[in-house]
Scaffold this motif. Structure first.
Motif, mmCIF file in Angstrom:
data_model
loop_
_atom_site.group_PDB
_atom_site.id
_atom_site.type_symbol
_atom_site.label_atom_id
_atom_site.label_comp_id
_atom_site.label_asym_id
_atom_site.label_seq_id
_atom_site.Cartn_x
_atom_site.Cartn_y
_atom_site.Cartn_z
ATOM 1 N N GLN A 63 0.809 -1.211 0.000
ATOM 2 C CA GLN A 63 0.000 0.000 0.000
ATOM 3 C C GLN A 63 0.845 1.265 0.000
ATOM 4 O OE1 GLN A 63 -1.673 -1.192 3.967
ATOM 5 N NE2 GLN A 63 -1.561 1.015 4.355
ATOM 6 N N TRP A 64 2.175 1.099 0.204
ATOM 7 C CA TRP A 64 3.093 2.251 0.162
ATOM 8 C C TRP A 64 3.848 2.307 -1.162
ATOM 9 C CZ3 TRP A 64 2.775 -1.232 4.245
ATOM 10 C CH2 TRP A 64 2.057 -0.748 5.348
ATOM 11 N N GLY A 65 3.472 1.468 -2.097
ATOM 12 C CA GLY A 65 4.138 1.418 -3.386
ATOM 13 C C GLY A 65 4.882 0.108 -3.572
ATOM 14 N N PRO A 66 5.300 -0.195 -4.797
ATOM 15 C CA PRO A 66 6.003 -1.450 -5.066
ATOM 16 C C PRO A 66 7.340 -1.513 -4.327
ATOM 17 C CG PRO A 66 6.113 -0.002 -6.969
ATOM 18 C CD PRO A 66 5.144 0.626 -6.019
ATOM 19 N N LEU A 67 7.706 -2.716 -3.913
ATOM 20 C CA LEU A 67 8.972 -2.947 -3.213
ATOM 21 C C LEU A 67 9.867 -3.772 -4.133
ATOM 22 C CD1 LEU A 67 10.297 -2.592 -0.287
ATOM 23 C CD2 LEU A 67 9.717 -5.012 0.004
ATOM 24 N N THR A 68 11.035 -3.251 -4.452
ATOM 25 C CA THR A 68 11.979 -3.959 -5.318
ATOM 26 C C THR A 68 13.037 -4.675 -4.481
ATOM 27 O OG1 THR A 68 13.481 -2.073 -5.506
ATOM 28 C CG2 THR A 68 11.667 -2.227 -7.121
ATOM 29 N N GLU A 69 13.848 -5.469 -5.167
ATOM 30 C CA GLU A 69 14.953 -6.134 -4.477
ATOM 31 C C GLU A 69 15.886 -5.120 -3.834
ATOM 32 O OE1 GLU A 69 17.164 -9.128 -6.459
ATOM 33 O OE2 GLU A 69 15.406 -10.145 -7.272
ATOM 34 N N GLN A 70 16.215 -4.059 -4.576
ATOM 35 C CA GLN A 70 17.148 -3.081 -4.011
ATOM 36 C C GLN A 70 16.515 -2.291 -2.873
ATOM 37 O OE1 GLN A 70 18.506 -0.691 -7.266
ATOM 38 N NE2 GLN A 70 16.521 0.279 -7.634
ATOM 39 N N ASP A 71 15.203 -2.109 -2.900
ATOM 40 C CA ASP A 71 14.513 -1.479 -1.769
ATOM 41 C C ASP A 71 14.653 -2.337 -0.518
ATOM 42 O OD1 ASP A 71 13.604 0.608 -3.373
ATOM 43 O OD2 ASP A 71 11.671 -0.342 -3.765
ATOM 44 N N ARG A 72 14.366 -3.627 -0.680
ATOM 45 C CA ARG A 72 14.466 -4.550 0.449
ATOM 46 C C ARG A 72 15.890 -4.591 0.981
ATOM 47 N NH1 ARG A 72 14.034 -10.451 -1.397
ATOM 48 N NH2 ARG A 72 15.976 -9.707 -2.352
ATOM 49 N N ASP A 73 16.870 -4.706 0.049
ATOM 50 C CA ASP A 73 18.269 -4.777 0.465
ATOM 51 C C ASP A 73 18.690 -3.508 1.212
ATOM 52 O OD1 ASP A 73 18.315 -7.203 -0.791
ATOM 53 O OD2 ASP A 73 19.521 -6.546 -2.500
ATOM 54 N N PHE A 74 18.158 -2.379 0.785
ATOM 55 C CA PHE A 74 18.484 -1.113 1.433
ATOM 56 C C PHE A 74 18.061 -1.126 2.903
ATOM 57 C CE2 PHE A 74 17.292 3.311 2.504
ATOM 58 C CZ PHE A 74 18.546 3.900 2.384
#
Length: 248
Positions: free
Chosen positions: A35-46
């Motif tokens: 609900q806060w926008g798509p989460l990418t691999e680099q977002d998660r890793d960050f």
């Protein structure tokens, strides 16, 4: 700075000192719609690696308060403890919202910095402390900017804002020690060695292990994220109401 110091930095330097190294060829792959926008691999890793940064820099700040022999190093140590306690609280706040599992210990590479500095005293400690931490923060500065400019997830964006401010503050206080060898530091930032992925990745927490909390100091001036304006603020066009299990 002596040859031994230069060798140590060259062996340990890497642009992803917070662990933000490129682990796949598809870092922009969406792993979850939230609900806060798509989460990418680099977002998660960050998120994971900002947490990991605190797990070694926060204790180094505590060590610096005890072992630092100059006012500049002690001041820098105060900033490390204060800044990473607030960043850690933010990571622990948003991680369950995004279904991200956080580590409880830093990567082997990062733990190596702690081990090295624990064994040093006096001017050697002060010099290595300032140079290692100036190098690591300088290395990650541009990466934080990339995350901030590319993420479509409002929680990750807010964390990147906080991380950017914190890292810039830490770069500044390391420079104010007067101990930074800029030639060697910049060389190590731009000439990273190739290290095995296992050295760069914080291990996942053991099942049932309590979450490590980096407590703020009594005189804390940094504050965790206020998510009141972000909660429920989904991406345009509508996304799924929550994260998928694959995000952790």
């Amino acid at each position: 700075m002596g040859g031994a110091m230069a060798l140590t930095l060259a062996a340990l330097a890497y642009p992803g000192m917070l662990g933000l190294d490129k682990v796949t060829t598809a870092q922009d792959r969406i792993i979850s719609n939230t609900q806060w926008g798509p989460l990418t691999e680099q977002d998660r890793d960050f998120v994971v690696k900002v947490r990991a940064a605190g797990l070694w820099e926060y204790p180094l700040g505590q060590i610096g308060l005890q072992k630092g022999s100059s006012k500049g190093v002690k001041t820098a140590s105060e900033h490390l403890v204060d800044g990473h306690a607030a960043l850690d609280a933010s990571c622990r706040k948003i991680a369950p919202m995004l279904n991200i599992t956080l580590p409880n210990i830093a990567s082997p590479q990062q733990e190596g910095f702690v081990t090295q500095l624990k064994g040093e005293t006096g001017k050697q400690f002060d010099t290595d402390f300032a140079n290692i931490l100036r190098m690591t923060h300088g290395s990650i500065f541009n990466t934080i900017a990339k995350i901030r400019s590319t993420t479509k997830n409002s929680l990750v964006r807010a964390l990147a804002d906080q991380a950017n401010d914190t890292v810039l503050d830490h770069i500044t206080v390391m420079e104010k020690t007067g101990l930074v060898d800029f030639d060697q530091t910049l060389f190590n930032q731009t000439t990273p060695p190739k290290l095995p992925q296992s050295d760069l990745t914080p291990p996942p927490p053991a099942a049932g292990q309590p979450e490590v909390v980096l407590a703020p100091p009594p005189t804390a001036t940094s504050t965790p994220l206020d998510l009141s304006g972000l909660t429920g603020g989904g991406a345009p066009g509508g996304t799924a109401p929550g994260p998928s299990p694959s995000a952790g």
